[in-house]
Motif scaffolding. Structure first.
Motif, PDB file in Angstrom:
ATOM      1  N   MET A   1       0.774  -1.064   0.015  1.00  0.00           N
ATOM      2  CA  MET A   1      -0.035  -0.043  -0.001  1.00  0.00           C
ATOM      3  C   MET A   1       0.964   1.385  -0.056  1.00  0.00           C
ATOM      4  SD  MET A   1      -2.984   1.163   2.558  1.00  0.00           S
ATOM      5  CE  MET A   1      -2.163   2.302   3.927  1.00  0.00           C
ATOM      6  N   ILE A   2       0.531   2.238  -0.946  1.00  0.00           N
ATOM      7  CA  ILE A   2       1.417   3.462  -0.886  1.00  0.00           C
ATOM      8  C   ILE A   2       0.513   4.419  -0.213  1.00  0.00           C
ATOM      9  CG2 ILE A   2       2.136   5.304  -2.487  1.00  0.00           C
ATOM     10  CD1 ILE A   2       3.142   2.277  -2.939  1.00  0.00           C
ATOM     11  N   GLU A   3       1.438   5.276   0.546  1.00  0.00           N
ATOM     12  CA  GLU A   3       0.897   6.298   1.651  1.00  0.00           C
ATOM     13  C   GLU A   3       1.466   7.381   1.450  1.00  0.00           C
ATOM     14  OE1 GLU A   3      -0.961   6.531   6.062  1.00  0.00           O
ATOM     15  OE2 GLU A   3       0.583   5.164   5.770  1.00  0.00           O
ATOM     16  N   LEU A   4       0.925   8.601   1.378  1.00  0.00           N
ATOM     17  CA  LEU A   4       1.702   9.921   1.481  1.00  0.00           C
ATOM     18  C   LEU A   4       1.618  10.377   2.941  1.00  0.00           C
ATOM     19  CD1 LEU A   4       0.866  12.031  -1.885  1.00  0.00           C
ATOM     20  CD2 LEU A   4       3.041  10.351  -1.203  1.00  0.00           C
ATOM     21  N   ILE A   5       2.770  10.724   3.526  1.00  0.00           N
ATOM     22  CA  ILE A   5       2.734  11.365   5.135  1.00  0.00           C
ATOM     23  C   ILE A   5       3.750  12.477   4.998  1.00  0.00           C
ATOM     24  CG2 ILE A   5       2.075   8.933   6.161  1.00  0.00           C
ATOM     25  CD1 ILE A   5       5.330   8.731   6.626  1.00  0.00           C
ATOM     26  N   PRO A   6       3.645  13.546   6.152  1.00  0.00           N
ATOM     27  CA  PRO A   6       4.407  14.507   6.273  1.00  0.00           C
ATOM     28  C   PRO A   6       5.806  13.909   6.164  1.00  0.00           C
ATOM     29  CG  PRO A   6       2.193  14.795   7.468  1.00  0.00           C
ATOM     30  CD  PRO A   6       2.217  13.291   7.106  1.00  0.00           C
ATOM     31  N   LEU A   7       6.436  14.730   5.761  1.00  0.00           N
ATOM     32  CA  LEU A   7       7.988  14.203   5.788  1.00  0.00           C
ATOM     33  C   LEU A   7       8.621  14.626   7.290  1.00  0.00           C
ATOM     34  CD1 LEU A   7      10.971  14.230   3.589  1.00  0.00           C
ATOM     35  CD2 LEU A   7      11.372  15.856   5.266  1.00  0.00           C
ATOM     36  N   GLN A   8       9.355  13.909   7.713  1.00  0.00           N
ATOM     37  CA  GLN A   8      10.079  13.797   8.917  1.00  0.00           C
ATOM     38  C   GLN A   8      11.697  13.761   8.604  1.00  0.00           C
ATOM     39  OE1 GLN A   8       8.696  11.455  11.977  1.00  0.00           O
ATOM     40  NE2 GLN A   8       6.576  11.610  11.725  1.00  0.00           N
ATOM     41  N   ARG A   9      12.176  14.623   9.046  1.00  0.00           N
ATOM     42  CA  ARG A   9      14.018  14.631   8.886  1.00  0.00           C
ATOM     43  C   ARG A   9      14.505  13.337   8.842  1.00  0.00           C
ATOM     44  NH1 ARG A   9      16.936  19.026  12.191  1.00  0.00           N
ATOM     45  NH2 ARG A   9      18.602  17.883  11.783  1.00  0.00           N
ATOM     46  N   HIS A  10      14.059  12.231   9.794  1.00  0.00           N
ATOM     47  CA  HIS A  10      14.849  10.992   9.742  1.00  0.00           C
ATOM     48  C   HIS A  10      14.378  10.187   8.527  1.00  0.00           C
ATOM     49  CE1 HIS A  10      11.116   9.535  11.450  1.00  0.00           C
ATOM     50  NE2 HIS A  10      11.595   8.451  11.184  1.00  0.00           N
ATOM     51  N   HIS A  11      13.257  10.274   7.832  1.00  0.00           N
ATOM     52  CA  HIS A  11      12.969   9.647   6.508  1.00  0.00           C
ATOM     53  C   HIS A  11      14.070   9.933   5.497  1.00  0.00           C
ATOM     54  CE1 HIS A  11       8.459  10.283   7.559  1.00  0.00           C
ATOM     55  NE2 HIS A  11       9.034   9.313   8.246  1.00  0.00           N
ATOM     56  N   LEU A  12      14.709  10.978   5.462  1.00  0.00           N
ATOM     57  CA  LEU A  12      15.569  11.220   4.459  1.00  0.00           C
ATOM     58  C   LEU A  12      16.815  10.440   4.639  1.00  0.00           C
ATOM     59  CD1 LEU A  12      15.593  15.028   4.470  1.00  0.00           C
ATOM     60  CD2 LEU A  12      14.668  14.027   2.670  1.00  0.00           C
ATOM     61  N   ARG A  13      17.156  10.224   6.039  1.00  0.00           N
ATOM     62  CA  ARG A  13      18.283   9.231   5.938  1.00  0.00           C
ATOM     63  C   ARG A  13      17.915   7.691   5.713  1.00  0.00           C
ATOM     64  NH1 ARG A  13      22.325  12.096   8.096  1.00  0.00           N
ATOM     65  NH2 ARG A  13      21.803  13.974   9.169  1.00  0.00           N
ATOM     66  N   LEU A  14      16.664   7.646   5.693  1.00  0.00           N
ATOM     67  CA  LEU A  14      16.431   6.213   5.367  1.00  0.00           C
ATOM     68  C   LEU A  14      16.126   5.818   3.792  1.00  0.00           C
ATOM     69  CD1 LEU A  14      13.266   5.581   8.060  1.00  0.00           C
ATOM     70  CD2 LEU A  14      15.392   4.782   8.260  1.00  0.00           C
ATOM     71  N   ILE A  15      16.132   6.659   3.110  1.00  0.00           N
ATOM     72  CA  ILE A  15      16.337   6.867   1.502  1.00  0.00           C
ATOM     73  C   ILE A  15      17.715   6.284   1.311  1.00  0.00           C
ATOM     74  CG2 ILE A  15      15.779   7.942  -0.509  1.00  0.00           C
ATOM     75  CD1 ILE A  15      13.252   7.398   0.894  1.00  0.00           C
ATOM     76  N   ARG A  16      17.979   5.304   0.426  1.00  0.00           N
ATOM     77  CA  ARG A  16      19.066   4.980  -0.119  1.00  0.00           C
ATOM     78  C   ARG A  16      19.328   5.461  -1.569  1.00  0.00           C
ATOM     79  NH1 ARG A  16      18.208  -0.974   0.466  1.00  0.00           N
ATOM     80  NH2 ARG A  16      16.265  -0.047  -0.007  1.00  0.00           N
ATOM     81  N   PRO A  17      19.607   6.623  -1.996  1.00  0.00           N
ATOM     82  CA  PRO A  17      19.463   7.033  -3.199  1.00  0.00           C
ATOM     83  C   PRO A  17      19.992   6.457  -4.396  1.00  0.00           C
ATOM     84  CG  PRO A  17      20.544   8.757  -1.721  1.00  0.00           C
ATOM     85  CD  PRO A  17      20.537   7.371  -1.234  1.00  0.00           C
ATOM     86  N   GLN A  18      19.321   6.592  -5.531  1.00  0.00           N
ATOM     87  CA  GLN A  18      19.751   6.033  -6.735  1.00  0.00           C
ATOM     88  C   GLN A  18      21.266   6.515  -7.179  1.00  0.00           C
ATOM     89  OE1 GLN A  18      16.425   5.429  -9.691  1.00  0.00           O
ATOM     90  NE2 GLN A  18      15.194   6.528  -8.091  1.00  0.00           N
ATOM     91  N   ALA A  19      21.821   5.864  -7.940  1.00  0.00           N
ATOM     92  CA  ALA A  19      23.129   6.324  -8.207  1.00  0.00           C
ATOM     93  C   ALA A  19      23.131   7.812  -9.086  1.00  0.00           C
ATOM     94  CB  ALA A  19      23.978   5.507  -9.265  1.00  0.00           C
ATOM     95  N   ALA A  20      22.210   8.038  -9.830  1.00  0.00           N
ATOM     96  CA  ALA A  20      21.973   9.466 -10.462  1.00  0.00           C
ATOM     97  C   ALA A  20      21.998  10.230  -9.291  1.00  0.00           C
ATOM     98  CB  ALA A  20      21.137   9.569 -11.488  1.00  0.00           C
ATOM     99  N   GLN A  21      21.273  10.206  -8.174  1.00  0.00           N
ATOM    100  CA  GLN A  21      21.158  11.184  -7.209  1.00  0.00           C
ATOM    101  C   GLN A  21      22.081  11.396  -5.965  1.00  0.00           C
ATOM    102  OE1 GLN A  21      16.963  10.224  -6.167  1.00  0.00           O
ATOM    103  NE2 GLN A  21      16.529  12.339  -6.600  1.00  0.00           N
ATOM    104  N   LEU A  22      23.068  10.590  -6.233  1.00  0.00           N
ATOM    105  CA  LEU A  22      24.159  10.788  -5.020  1.00  0.00           C
ATOM    106  C   LEU A  22      25.010  11.997  -5.063  1.00  0.00           C
ATOM    107  CD1 LEU A  22      25.819   7.187  -5.316  1.00  0.00           C
ATOM    108  CD2 LEU A  22      24.334   8.040  -3.608  1.00  0.00           C
ATOM    109  N   SER A  23      25.194  12.776  -6.208  1.00  0.00           N
ATOM    110  CA  SER A  23      25.498  13.888  -6.057  1.00  0.00           C
ATOM    111  C   SER A  23      24.991  14.989  -5.481  1.00  0.00           C
ATOM    112  CB  SER A  23      26.295  14.516  -7.275  1.00  0.00           C
ATOM    113  OG  SER A  23      25.028  14.741  -7.956  1.00  0.00           O
ATOM    114  N   GLU A  24      23.599  14.800  -5.428  1.00  0.00           N
ATOM    115  CA  GLU A  24      22.847  15.706  -4.769  1.00  0.00           C
ATOM    116  C   GLU A  24      22.408  15.708  -3.267  1.00  0.00           C
ATOM    117  OE1 GLU A  24      18.993  15.907  -7.260  1.00  0.00           O
ATOM    118  OE2 GLU A  24      20.006  14.918  -8.467  1.00  0.00           O
ATOM    119  N   VAL A  25      23.027  14.561  -2.610  1.00  0.00           N
ATOM    120  CA  VAL A  25      22.842  14.207  -1.315  1.00  0.00           C
ATOM    121  C   VAL A  25      24.097  14.699  -0.359  1.00  0.00           C
ATOM    122  CG1 VAL A  25      22.306  12.478   0.367  1.00  0.00           C
ATOM    123  CG2 VAL A  25      21.268  12.412  -2.050  1.00  0.00           C
ATOM    124  N   ASP A  26      23.974  15.505   0.398  1.00  0.00           N
ATOM    125  CA  ASP A  26      25.034  15.802   1.603  1.00  0.00           C
ATOM    126  C   ASP A  26      24.375  16.264   2.738  1.00  0.00           C
ATOM    127  OD1 ASP A  26      24.093  18.388   1.167  1.00  0.00           O
ATOM    128  OD2 ASP A  26      25.840  19.131  -0.035  1.00  0.00           O
TER     129      ASP A  26
END
Length: 135
Positions: A1-26
């Motif tokens: 099931m897909i659900e949209l929820i308000p972003l919490q800062r720790h969610h960003l750290r749970l995402i393992r970015p795709q290779a094409a997005q690695l340079s955008e993550v710091d």
């Protein structure tokens, strides 16, 4: 099931970015984002974090960080995120996609964006990007 929820800062750290997005993550991108932000989960697991940063009234910049394992959930994720964007009250939404990231370009179109221009040396590591717009 897909659900949209308000972003919490720790969610960003749970995402393992795709290779094409690695340079955008710091550390700055993993800080609390400005504007409207959300997390799309698949069976409770964060798959996409995204949001809209206001540029000025009626114009916003859309961003996403997509997990490398989101593939099997992309149809549902795309439907939910497109629905959210359809309800957004922006005259103009922009987003940038690495010029070499074909899957990202396809997804931008599926989300209702159209390619507007090439932006040379746009990304943090100096790679080119295409700017997409949703009017």
């Amino acid at each position: 099931m897909i659900e949209l929820i308000p972003l919490q800062r720790h969610h960003l750290r749970l995402i393992r970015p795709q290779a094409a997005q690695l340079s955008e993550v710091d550390e700055r991108s993993l800080a609390a984002p400005t504007g409207t932000a959300w997390t799309a989960t698949a069976d409770g697991v964060p798959m996409v974090c995204g949001g809209i940063v206001p540029m000025w009234e009626g114009r916003g910049y859309a961003w996403t960080l997509v997990d490398r394992d989101a593939g099997p959930h992309m149809l549902g994720l795309t439907r939910e995120i497109r629905s959210l964007l359809d309800r957004a009250a922006w005259r103009r939404l922009e987003m940038a996609v690495d010029a070499d990231f074909e899957a990202g370009a396809r997804w931008a179109v599926l989300l209702g964006f159209r390619r507007e221009c090439l932006a040379p040396k746009y990304l943090p590591d100096g790679r080119d990007a295409f700017v997409y717009v949703r009017l």
